[in-house]
Design a protein around this motif. Structure first.
Motif, mmCIF file in Angstrom:
data_model
loop_
_atom_site.group_PDB
_atom_site.id
_atom_site.type_symbol
_atom_site.label_atom_id
_atom_site.label_comp_id
_atom_site.label_asym_id
_atom_site.label_seq_id
_atom_site.Cartn_x
_atom_site.Cartn_y
_atom_site.Cartn_z
ATOM 1 N N TYR A 283 20.160 -22.656 -50.755
ATOM 2 C CA TYR A 283 19.404 -21.405 -50.827
ATOM 3 C C TYR A 283 17.917 -21.660 -51.035
ATOM 4 O O TYR A 283 17.074 -20.839 -50.653
ATOM 5 C CB TYR A 283 19.923 -20.531 -51.971
ATOM 6 C CG TYR A 283 21.389 -20.224 -51.892
ATOM 7 C CD1 TYR A 283 21.919 -19.538 -50.813
ATOM 8 C CD2 TYR A 283 22.270 -20.616 -52.903
ATOM 9 C CE1 TYR A 283 23.276 -19.236 -50.729
ATOM 10 C CE2 TYR A 283 23.627 -20.328 -52.843
ATOM 11 C CZ TYR A 283 24.123 -19.643 -51.751
ATOM 12 O OH TYR A 283 25.463 -19.363 -51.674
ATOM 13 N N LYS B 164 20.020 -18.107 -56.501
ATOM 14 C CA LYS B 164 19.833 -17.656 -55.123
ATOM 15 C C LYS B 164 18.686 -16.659 -55.032
ATOM 16 O O LYS B 164 17.851 -16.728 -54.124
ATOM 17 C CB LYS B 164 21.125 -17.024 -54.619
ATOM 18 C CG LYS B 164 21.089 -16.615 -53.158
ATOM 19 C CD LYS B 164 22.444 -16.081 -52.716
ATOM 20 C CE LYS B 164 22.432 -15.673 -51.248
ATOM 21 N NZ LYS B 164 23.760 -15.160 -50.805
ATOM 22 N N CYS B 165 18.610 -15.730 -55.995
ATOM 23 C CA CYS B 165 17.510 -14.759 -56.023
ATOM 24 C C CYS B 165 16.171 -15.443 -56.270
ATOM 25 O O CYS B 165 15.152 -15.076 -55.673
ATOM 26 C CB CYS B 165 17.765 -13.701 -57.088
ATOM 27 S SG CYS B 165 19.118 -12.569 -56.724
ATOM 28 N N GLU C 145 18.296 -12.653 -62.051
ATOM 29 C CA GLU C 145 18.224 -11.867 -60.822
ATOM 30 C C GLU C 145 17.137 -10.807 -60.943
ATOM 31 O O GLU C 145 16.329 -10.607 -60.027
ATOM 32 C CB GLU C 145 19.577 -11.222 -60.529
ATOM 33 C CG GLU C 145 20.661 -12.202 -60.110
ATOM 34 C CD GLU C 145 21.953 -11.496 -59.747
ATOM 35 O OE1 GLU C 145 21.913 -10.634 -58.849
ATOM 36 O OE2 GLU C 145 22.994 -11.791 -60.367
ATOM 37 N N ASP D 201 24.095 -16.965 -58.711
ATOM 38 C CA ASP D 201 23.502 -15.767 -58.108
ATOM 39 C C ASP D 201 22.024 -15.632 -58.455
ATOM 40 O O ASP D 201 21.204 -15.282 -57.603
ATOM 41 C CB ASP D 201 24.254 -14.516 -58.565
ATOM 42 C CG ASP D 201 25.647 -14.421 -57.952
ATOM 43 O OD1 ASP D 201 25.902 -15.122 -56.960
ATOM 44 O OD2 ASP D 201 26.479 -13.652 -58.481
ATOM 45 N N LYS E 189 22.387 -19.186 -63.373
ATOM 46 C CA LYS E 189 23.658 -18.968 -62.702
ATOM 47 C C LYS E 189 23.446 -19.020 -61.189
ATOM 48 O O LYS E 189 22.334 -18.803 -60.698
ATOM 49 C CB LYS E 189 24.245 -17.604 -63.092
ATOM 50 C CG LYS E 189 24.333 -17.380 -64.602
ATOM 51 C CD LYS E 189 25.232 -18.402 -65.274
ATOM 52 C CE LYS E 189 25.267 -18.201 -66.779
ATOM 53 N NZ LYS E 189 26.040 -19.252 -67.472
ATOM 54 N N GLY F 268 23.859 -25.402 -54.997
ATOM 55 C CA GLY F 268 23.194 -24.195 -54.504
ATOM 56 C C GLY F 268 21.824 -24.427 -53.909
ATOM 57 O O GLY F 268 21.098 -23.462 -53.612
#
Length: 474
Positions: free
Chosen positions: A223, A194-195, A166, A191, A189, A220
């Motif tokens: 995203y 996604k970043c 992230e 998250d 991961k 995912g």
């Protein structure tokens, strides 16, 4: 030959016979020059090395040699500086820094990069398999704004980097000229993924994106959709073993055909692809620059395989096709052979463990006879145990049309050894007519004493240098 202040090491000799200096060797020679210059009261200007280890050498190179040699160079630098990172201060024009295979760097990366001057000229940073920690990832994120010229960032095989992705992703906006981003086996991961997807909007110059072997990002890809489609310059997309789901496939079906510059696509080891891949594979026809399509172990079904075959008719530059471990190919190879009839560019064809039968080899032989695979260099037919001795015999009479062939693998599964038939003589006779041939895989075949001697004498009697990968057990 010996460079001033530094000796060449055995691992620095490239496969083409030329010598190259590792980044640490460069550090050492420049640092020693700096010391001599300081002693004389003079000054020097330093130029960075732009040498980058070849892709093939990186893939086949010895991990042990790289680790030992690089660690030795690290120790030499540490004897000169309190922290090796100070080398970056005195070599402002350094463009390539490869720290790969140094596991002792884990937890200490900040010592190497904390003193990077702002606007440093560094273009390539590789820290592959260095046991990096999440703290190392955070340290790297804080330094990215200083190296906005960065074009290659390789963090692969550092499984804890995923915990700090992230932070890294948020700082990628400072390296908008990045061309290569390798995050293979980084423990990404959801998250962090996604970043990263959001960060792609700042990386419009990206040419290569490797997200392979990150199993937790499956599900995912929604995203990734919007920003991935903007990467019009992307040439290489590696999603090997990413646990892609059926929902992900829907997203990729809409996005991948928009990547107009795409040349290499790796979707291997994503078994859910076979459930819905017919839509994606049929749309590969909109990517005429594709040179490599890797679909090994994707559980393809007949319909998806047929869709790929139709799309392949529109891929004039296709050079590498890997369909290994897809059982649906057996008995249906003729579908893809229609495309290969036009595929004069095909150089690598991998059909390992595809349940091929005699009919498939016969069809492949006809394509070879017609001269449509004249550029083929590597052919993998291993682990296809259903083919009869007669099928092999007929095929080996046809391969003389593959004048560029250098590698052929017809090994059997280790658990199902079989006696080598009379076809071996036909095969060896054909190899004599293939001037480029260098490697034959025969694992799993049990050879008689006579056949063993045929192989042992082949190179000596014919002034050749063919490597035989064979098992001589009973």
């Amino acid at each position: 030959m010996e460079a001033e202040g530094a000796k060449w090491t055995s691992t620095e000799k490239a496969a083409d016979g030329f010598f190259h200096r590792s980044p640490f060797n460069f550090f050492r020679s420049q640092i020693q020059k700096k010391k001599r210059s300081a002693e004389k009261g003079g000054c020097e200007q330093y130029q960075g090395s732009d040498h980058e280890e070849s892709k093939e050498e990186s893939r086949k190179g010895s991990k042990g040699h790289k680790m030992n040699d690089s660690c030795l160079e690290t120790q030499m630098v540490e004897q000169i500086f309190p922290a090796p990172g100070e080398a970056l201060e005195v070599i402002p024009h350094l463009e390539t820094l490869d720290l790969s295979w140094n596991t002792n760097i884990g937890g200490k990366l900040f010592l190497l990069i904390q003193k990077i001057p702002k606007d440093h000229k560094l273009k390539t940073l590789k820290v592959m398999d260095c046991s990096l920690t999440s703290e190392d990832g955070e340290s790297l994120a804080r330094q990215l704004y200083k190296i906005h010229n960065l074009e290659v960032l390789d963090l692969s095989i550092n499984r804890k980097i995923g915990y700090s992705l992230e932070s890294i992703a948020q700082e990628l906006k400072h390296v908008s000229g990045l061309k290569v981003l390798n995050l293979n086996r980084c423990g990404l991961k959801p998250d962090g993924f996604k970043c990263l997807a959001s960060a792609l909007q700042h990386l419009l110059e990206l040419r290569e994106l490797d997200l392979s072997c990150n199993k937790e990002i499956g599900g995912g890809f929604k995203y990734l959709a919007a920003h991935l489609a903007e990467l019009r310059n992307l040439e290489v997309l590696n999603l090997h073993q990413c646990c892609i789901t059926e929902e992900d496939m829907t997203v990729l079906t809409h996005v991948i055909p928009l990547l107009s510059s795409l040349q290499d696509l790796d979707l291997s080891l994503n078994k859910s692809i076979g459930k819905s891949s017919d839509h994606l594979l049929s749309r590969l026809r909109f990517l005429p620059k594709l040179k490599s399509v890797l679909l090994s172990n994707c559980s393809l079904k007949h319909d998806s395989f047929a869709s790929l075959a139709d799309a392949a008719l529109h891929l004039p530059e296709l050079e590498i096709l890997d369909l290994s471990w897809n059982k649906c190919v057996g008995g249906n190879l003729k579908l893809i052979l229609k495309a290969l009839n036009l595929g004069a560019e095909i150089k690598v064809l991998r059909l390992s463990s595809c349940s091929l039968v005699d009919e498939d080899l016969g069809g492949l032989g006809l394509v070879i006879q017609a001269g449509h695979l004249a550029q083929l260099q590597e052919l993998d037919l291993s682990y296809n145990n259903q083919i009869s001795d007669q099928g092999w015999t007929m095929f080996y009479q046809d391969i003389v049309g593959l004048e560029q062939l250098s590698e052929l693998d017809v090994s059997r599964r280790p658990s199902s050894r079989g006696n080598c038939g009379e076809w071996l003589g036909k095969l060896l006779a054909a190899l004599l007519k293939l001037p480029q041939f260098t490697e034959l895989g025969l694992q799993g075949w049990v050879l008689s004493e006579v056949q063993q001697k045929q192989l042992e004498h082949f190179n000596r009697d014919n002034e050749r240098n063919v490597r035989f990968d064979v098992w001589y057990g009973a």
